[in-house]
Scaffold this motif. Structure first.
Motif, mmCIF file in Angstrom:
data_model
loop_
_atom_site.group_PDB
_atom_site.id
_atom_site.type_symbol
_atom_site.label_atom_id
_atom_site.label_comp_id
_atom_site.label_asym_id
_atom_site.label_seq_id
_atom_site.Cartn_x
_atom_site.Cartn_y
_atom_site.Cartn_z
ATOM 1 N N LYS A 26 41.238 -53.140 1.013
ATOM 2 C CA LYS A 26 41.606 -52.109 1.990
ATOM 3 C C LYS A 26 41.564 -50.727 1.348
ATOM 4 C CE LYS A 26 44.624 -54.912 4.976
ATOM 5 N NZ LYS A 26 46.035 -55.129 5.416
ATOM 6 N N LEU A 27 42.151 -50.630 0.158
ATOM 7 C CA LEU A 27 42.181 -49.344 -0.540
ATOM 8 C C LEU A 27 40.774 -48.873 -0.892
ATOM 9 C CD1 LEU A 27 45.207 -49.954 -2.937
ATOM 10 C CD2 LEU A 27 45.167 -48.389 -1.001
ATOM 11 N N LYS A 29 37.969 -49.609 0.601
ATOM 12 C CA LYS A 29 37.278 -49.187 1.827
ATOM 13 C C LYS A 29 37.729 -47.790 2.237
ATOM 14 C CE LYS A 29 36.281 -53.721 3.842
ATOM 15 N NZ LYS A 29 36.591 -54.678 4.946
ATOM 16 N N ASN A 30 39.029 -47.541 2.084
ATOM 17 C CA ASN A 30 39.542 -46.213 2.421
ATOM 18 C C ASN A 30 38.951 -45.136 1.509
ATOM 19 O OD1 ASN A 30 41.122 -47.184 4.501
ATOM 20 N ND2 ASN A 30 43.003 -47.279 3.283
ATOM 21 N N ARG A 33 35.516 -44.326 2.584
ATOM 22 C CA ARG A 33 35.537 -43.441 3.757
ATOM 23 C C ARG A 33 35.836 -42.007 3.345
ATOM 24 N NH1 ARG A 33 39.355 -45.723 6.310
ATOM 25 N NH2 ARG A 33 40.979 -44.167 5.987
ATOM 26 N N MET A 34 36.753 -41.838 2.387
ATOM 27 C CA MET A 34 37.072 -40.500 1.895
ATOM 28 C C MET A 34 35.865 -39.862 1.221
ATOM 29 S SD MET A 34 40.852 -41.371 0.372
ATOM 30 C CE MET A 34 41.192 -39.771 -0.324
ATOM 31 N N ASN A 245 42.575 -34.630 5.563
ATOM 32 C CA ASN A 245 41.764 -35.777 5.152
ATOM 33 C C ASN A 245 40.545 -35.377 4.323
ATOM 34 O OD1 ASN A 245 40.493 -34.554 7.373
ATOM 35 N ND2 ASN A 245 39.529 -36.467 8.007
ATOM 36 N N GLU A 284 47.628 -40.343 1.573
ATOM 37 C CA GLU A 284 47.494 -40.637 3.002
ATOM 38 C C GLU A 284 46.158 -41.309 3.301
ATOM 39 O OE1 GLU A 284 47.304 -38.214 7.259
ATOM 40 O OE2 GLU A 284 48.139 -37.244 5.480
ATOM 41 N N GLY A 285 45.091 -40.772 2.724
ATOM 42 C CA GLY A 285 43.769 -41.319 3.008
ATOM 43 C C GLY A 285 43.539 -42.687 2.406
ATOM 44 N N ALA A 286 43.998 -42.883 1.166
ATOM 45 C CA ALA A 286 43.727 -44.148 0.480
ATOM 46 C C ALA A 286 44.593 -45.292 0.974
ATOM 47 C CB ALA A 286 43.914 -43.960 -1.026
ATOM 48 N N SER A 287 45.824 -44.998 1.371
ATOM 49 C CA SER A 287 46.767 -46.073 1.703
ATOM 50 C C SER A 287 46.766 -46.444 3.184
ATOM 51 C CB SER A 287 48.187 -45.664 1.278
ATOM 52 O OG SER A 287 48.599 -44.512 1.991
ATOM 53 N N GLU A 288 45.982 -45.748 3.984
ATOM 54 C CA GLU A 288 45.984 -46.014 5.423
ATOM 55 C C GLU A 288 45.663 -47.483 5.712
ATOM 56 O OE1 GLU A 288 43.683 -44.500 9.486
ATOM 57 O OE2 GLU A 288 43.444 -43.410 7.608
#
Length: 327
Positions: A26-27, A29-30, A33-34, A245, A284-288
């Motif tokens: 999950k991290l 993938k985040n 995206r960032m 973001n 915020e971005g990585a842990s979403e």
């Protein structure tokens, strides 16, 4: 040897973290995206206001890929690509009515562009004023009649007005060259100029801006770079005006010369505030969507120190960016 990017540092921290594979994925993938986020900043102002010196002082432009707009009508707007940070440097206004009209049309056209999601392409417009000039008429024309009417929604958060060449605001008088800062008389003069600019823009547009004054310094060929003043404050305002973001994008592109960030008005610890702003963006971005809670602080050890070192110099490296926030 190419330096490790902030995203590479984050990915390495996640891979080596003692968390289960589901959360790691999950991290990661985040972070991916960032990495896709882009920041587009337009830098504009009159001829001689110091756009180039400001860009060079703020960012690591030696690695920039330089190009121009693909549309022939906007070919005069230079494009600097620093990874995911894209700077649009517009021609200076004030060299004649015909040229100014052409440049204004190009600026309006660029402000109307949207990205592949339909959002405005330009995240922020940095308007630079010449602090050494008493005649700011062309600058007000640019701000009040060209920039603000074409910013769409959220105007106040998409424009930053900065008064450069603070050291020359009174023809070089009342500047303490040893301490690299204005004396009280010049500071009062500059603060009055800030109030005047703010009022003039509000009266003309109804939009409230918070101008700041600074000096980008300058570097003549073969000479040592003069230290800027309030550059850390300018960076803080730029980061604060950037969508949360996207703020992490700055980290790999900020000028890493610590001497550039030393002198400011000390009203805030701008380096600390910038670090926290960027780090909040990372967390915020990585842990979403990931169930990591407060452990995120322990995960981003290397990346956190990287943020501190680049933006905050030695203090960020010693104190440790994450330790300061997560205890």
């Amino acid at each position: 040897m190419k330096k490790e990017s902030i995203f590479e540092a984050m990915e390495n921290d996640i891979i080596n973290a003692k968390i289960d594979e589901v959360e790691k994925n999950k991290l990661l993938k985040n972070v991916m995206r960032m990495k896709e986020q882009k920041i587009n900043i337009m830098i504009t102002g009159t001829t001689g206001c110091g756009k180039s010196s400001t860009i060079n002082a703020l960012f690591d432009t030696e690695v920039a890929k330089v190009g121009v707009g693909v549309d022939p009508e906007t070919m005069e707007i230079e494009k600097y690509e620093l990874d995911n940070l894209i700077l649009w440097d517009t021609p200076g206004l004030g060299d004649g009515k015909e040229a100014d009209n052409r440049h204004a049309k190009n600026i309006i056209k660029k402000l109307a562009e949207v990205d592949n999601k339909g959002n405005a392409l330009i995240d922020l417009v940095l308007v630079i004023l010449d602090g050494s000039s008493r005649d700011l008429g062309t600058s007000y024309e640019l701000i009040n009649n060209v920039i603000i009417p074409n910013l769409g929604e959220d105007k106040e958060n998409r424009i930053l007005v900065a008064i450069n060449q603070a050291d020359m605001a009174m023809k070089g008088r009342n500047w303490d060259f040893n301490e690299n800062k204005p004396n009280d008389k010049l500071k009062e003069f500059l603060e009055e100029k800030v109030r005047s600019v703010k009022n003039r823009i509000y009266e003309g547009t109804g939009v409230s801006v918070e101008p700041i004054y600074y000096s980008a310094g300058y570097k003549e060929e073969g000479e040592v770079q003069n230290r800027p003043y309030n550059l850390s404050k300018l960076l803080y305002y730029i980061v604060k005006a950037t969508p949360a973001n996207k703020r992490v994008v700055y980290v790999d592109n900020i000028n890493s010369d610590e001497s550039m960030w030393k002198d400011d008005d000390e009203l805030l610890d701008y380096g600390k505030e910038t670090r926290q702003s960027v780090f909040d963006s990372i967390v915020e971005g990585a842990s979403e969507g990931a169930d990591v809670g407060e452990r995120i602080g322990g995960i981003f050890g290397t990346a956190g120190k990287k943020v501190g070192r680049i933006i905050g110099g030695a203090i960020g490296a010693v104190v440790g960016f994450l330790g300061g926030i997560f205890g």
